[in-house]
Design a protein around this motif. Structure first.
Motif, mmCIF file in Angstrom:
data_model
loop_
_atom_site.group_PDB
_atom_site.id
_atom_site.type_symbol
_atom_site.label_atom_id
_atom_site.label_comp_id
_atom_site.label_asym_id
_atom_site.label_seq_id
_atom_site.Cartn_x
_atom_site.Cartn_y
_atom_site.Cartn_z
ATOM 1 N N GLY A 63 13.802 -3.577 13.004
ATOM 2 C CA GLY A 63 14.370 -2.970 14.565
ATOM 3 C C GLY A 63 13.826 -1.756 14.288
ATOM 4 O O GLY A 63 13.503 -0.778 15.585
ATOM 5 N N ASP A 64 12.096 -1.814 13.914
ATOM 6 C CA ASP A 64 11.486 -0.623 14.219
ATOM 7 C C ASP A 64 10.657 -0.753 14.462
ATOM 8 O O ASP A 64 9.891 -2.374 14.705
ATOM 9 N N LEU A 65 9.513 -0.067 16.019
ATOM 10 C CA LEU A 65 8.783 -0.524 16.662
ATOM 11 C C LEU A 65 7.381 0.019 16.077
ATOM 12 O O LEU A 65 7.732 1.270 15.766
ATOM 13 N N GLY A 66 6.140 -0.634 15.708
ATOM 14 C CA GLY A 66 5.218 -0.080 15.435
ATOM 15 C C GLY A 66 3.949 -0.599 16.023
ATOM 16 O O GLY A 66 4.136 -1.833 16.830
ATOM 17 N N THR A 67 2.728 -0.453 15.369
ATOM 18 C CA THR A 67 1.352 -1.102 16.018
ATOM 19 C C THR A 67 0.913 -1.645 14.802
ATOM 20 O O THR A 67 1.182 -0.747 13.098
ATOM 21 N N LYS A 68 -0.285 -2.616 14.875
ATOM 22 C CA LYS A 68 -0.988 -2.659 13.444
ATOM 23 C C LYS A 68 -2.765 -3.018 14.158
ATOM 24 O O LYS A 68 -2.606 -3.708 14.910
ATOM 25 N N ASP A 69 -3.886 -2.504 13.499
ATOM 26 C CA ASP A 69 -4.033 -2.265 14.072
ATOM 27 C C ASP A 69 -5.554 -3.471 12.782
ATOM 28 O O ASP A 69 -4.985 -4.044 12.375
ATOM 29 N N ALA A 70 -7.038 -3.299 13.527
ATOM 30 C CA ALA A 70 -7.714 -4.156 13.200
ATOM 31 C C ALA A 70 -7.947 -4.535 10.763
ATOM 32 O O ALA A 70 -8.105 -5.627 10.701
ATOM 33 N N ASP A 71 -7.967 -3.272 10.591
ATOM 34 C CA ASP A 71 -7.804 -3.142 9.648
ATOM 35 C C ASP A 71 -6.943 -2.938 8.476
ATOM 36 O O ASP A 71 -6.502 -3.187 7.219
ATOM 37 N N LEU A 85 4.738 -13.520 17.554
ATOM 38 C CA LEU A 85 3.590 -12.473 16.976
ATOM 39 C C LEU A 85 2.815 -12.161 18.293
ATOM 40 O O LEU A 85 2.815 -12.816 19.004
ATOM 41 N N LEU A 86 2.224 -10.083 18.053
ATOM 42 C CA LEU A 86 1.825 -9.750 18.836
ATOM 43 C C LEU A 86 0.274 -9.811 18.476
ATOM 44 O O LEU A 86 -0.345 -9.288 17.617
ATOM 45 N N PRO A 87 -0.477 -10.251 19.596
ATOM 46 C CA PRO A 87 -2.316 -8.929 18.785
ATOM 47 C C PRO A 87 -2.542 -7.706 18.583
ATOM 48 O O PRO A 87 -1.236 -6.734 18.343
ATOM 49 N N TYR A 88 -3.635 -7.772 17.583
ATOM 50 C CA TYR A 88 -3.681 -5.961 16.793
ATOM 51 C C TYR A 88 -3.783 -5.408 18.145
ATOM 52 O O TYR A 88 -3.765 -4.997 19.500
ATOM 53 N N GLY A 89 -2.827 -3.955 17.391
ATOM 54 C CA GLY A 89 -2.653 -3.099 18.160
ATOM 55 C C GLY A 89 -1.413 -2.808 19.913
ATOM 56 O O GLY A 89 -1.619 -1.727 20.147
ATOM 57 N N GLU A 90 -0.960 -3.797 19.838
ATOM 58 C CA GLU A 90 0.133 -4.130 20.858
ATOM 59 C C GLU A 90 1.554 -2.805 20.081
ATOM 60 O O GLU A 90 1.262 -3.805 18.748
#
Length: 517
Positions: free
Chosen positions: A393-401, A354-359
């Protein structure tokens, strides 16, 4: 413990027997009548040897026969295998063989391909909407005719929560389509959860059923969620913009669900028809909705669009913009109840890191919605179900909210001169060019950079495709995106190749425009 997805329709028929469940042309079918017909279909199927666990393929268009057969199969404890309505016989053969279907229920207009496939595989064939063979004497048994004089099934066959309800075949973007195994628990939880949020469906809602019912978006989010709420589903046999606008106005539709190409068609239709339906809300899925289209639709139709995200393998919904939180255009919102989604390192195939928020990374999902696996594909299943997560298989990001943003499919990413280019980001910018009605960004082979960025464009009326406009699009985009991202190549089309859910088939565009690069 027992659970049957057929209870979605059965319980609404008990609660609201006289309320219209379906509108199809001049037909108005109440919940009581729909459930009675469904149980009659089930009884005929039972008399033809269909029982718990049997897989029954459905090759049916958007007519009332679809829910009657669909819930009839589920009521027997059998497994529904929907078949894409535009498949050719050889492609249907793959689905029938891979699923080991015991029978194929095929609509008369689709018998040209369906009957061939059934004959090749030795699959029992039943029909609806056919002209001949009312009782099997002159052709395959007619399920709809036999059901008219039959006694309804008197009870639902109990199933365990982890028994299969559906086998949903993927669109086959990488090789042969794979069958995602969806359990009764998967299906019932997704329907119950999404009916409440994000869809907020009520008994007073009227939903336009223009999505194909053989696809999970139209089938689960549209048909089943609407029936669970006790609302009314207005079926379209085939979507077109002017027809959809007219039907929504005529029938008083309050909710619309569609894919981005449908929103484009409705915007085009609105330019020639001043009437507007009394829509309260609209939901987009299937593929990324450019923010410009979202803004234009909201201005023209006066209702908010909630964009979300799901996959065949996740029953289907993962996340949506929802009323409980502020809508954020350009994102697919937050996960639905009981589901988690995180961002993982895309280059770690054997584990989930798992990666940090925003990556930027690969979206991974776990929860009640994740399929049991791919039918007959243990290696493919092991590749996507890793460390308790489903790799999308999808690329995305997740924010702190907790909001997810789709970047692109891993396989659609363009690698130009060592730099990653995410087509959706470029498409969102290009959609603001005054001459562009629709665009798909792809990568084509290039001797110098490995891949070059190419924009495939459908122009707005009044704009002339050609070298002059192509040069203008290149220079316009150069001023608005980074140097490695803007398209150096522009191709023009009148229509895009579309998959069953309305997604643009970028692999076909890539194949078409790679030859001369």
């Amino acid at each position: 413990m027992t659970l049957s997805a057929a209870s979605v329709l059965a319980e609404s028929a008990e609660r609201r027997p006289g309320h219209p469940a379906l509108v199809f042309g001049s037909e108005r079918i109440t919940y009581a009548d729909l459930w009675r017909a469904t149980r009659r279909y089930a009884a005929v199927l039972r008399d033809h040897g269909v029982g718990p666990g049997d897989r029954i393929a459905l090759l049916l268009p958007n007519t009332p026969h679809f829910p009657m057969v669909y819930y009839g199969v589920l009521a027997l404890g059998a497994v529904v295998v929907p078949v894409h309505g535009l498949l050719r016989a050889d492609e249907i053969v793959h689905v029938l063989r891979d699923s080991e279907a015991k029978a194929l229920v095929c609509a008369g207009p689709m018998l040209t391909e369906g009957a061939k496939a059934a004959e090749v595989t030795g699959t029992a064939l039943l029909t609806v909407l056919a002209e001949d063979g009312a009782d099997g004497a002159d052709g395959p048994p007619r399920l709809d005719v036999l059901a008219e004089r039959g006694e309804p099934l008197d009870h639902l066959v109990p199933r365990a929560p982890d028994d299969l309800a559906l086998v949903l075949y993927t669109s086959g973007t990488t090789g042969r389509p794979k069958g995602a195994m969806i359990t009764h628990l998967n299906l019932v939880m997704n329907v119950h959860t999404t009916m409440r949020s994000p869809f907020d469906l009520t008994p007073d809602d009227v939903l336009l059923g223009c999505l194909p019912l053989f696809h999970t978006f139209g089938q689960t989010c549209g048909m089943s969620a609407c029936f669970l709420a006790g609302g009314t589903l207005v079926l379209m046999s085939r979507f077109d913009g002017p027809g959809a606008l007219d039907l929504m106005v005529t029938e008083g539709c309050t909710v619309f669900m569609g894919v981005p190409t449908m929103y484009l068609a409705l915007l085009d239709a609105a330019a020639g028809d001043p009437r507007r339906p009394a829509l309260d809300r609209a939901f987009s899925g299937g593929s990324a909705l450019p923010v410009k289209i979202l803004e234009d639709f909201q201005e023209v139709y006066g209702c908010p669009i909630y964009e979300g995200y799901g996959l065949t393998e996740t029953s289907p919904v993962v996340a949506y913009n929802q009323k409980a939180w502020p809508r954020r255009p350009g994102t697919v919102g937050r996960t639905i109840w009981g589901v988690e989604a995180e961002i993982a390192a895309a280059d770690r195939e054997d584990r989930v890191e798992l990666l940090p928020y925003g990556e930027v990374g690969e979206i991974v999902v776990r929860g009640h919605n994740v399929m049991a696996g791919y039918l007959n594909r243990p290696e493919a299943t092991a590749a996507v179900l890793v460390d308790g997560w489903f790799r999308t298989g999808d690329l995305g990001t997740k924010d702190a909210d907790g909001y997810l943003t789709l970047v692109d499919r891993k396989k659609d990413m363009v690698l130009r001169g060592g730099y990653n280019v995410y087509p959706r980001e470029v498409e969102d910018v290009l959609m603001r060019h005054p001459a562009i009605a629709q665009v798909a960004v792809i990568g084509v082979p290039d001797d110098k950079y490995g891949e070059e960025v190419c924009a495939v464009v459908r122009t707005r009326p009044g704009s002339e495709p050609g070298p002059e406009l192509a040069a203008d699009i290149v220079s316009w985009s150069r001023e608005r995106v980074a140097a490695h991202k803007y398209p150096r190549l522009v191709e023009f089309v009148t229509d895009f190749p579309l998959g069953p859910s309305g997604k643009v088939l970028k692999r076909e565009l890539t194949a078409r425009y790679s030859g001369g690069s």
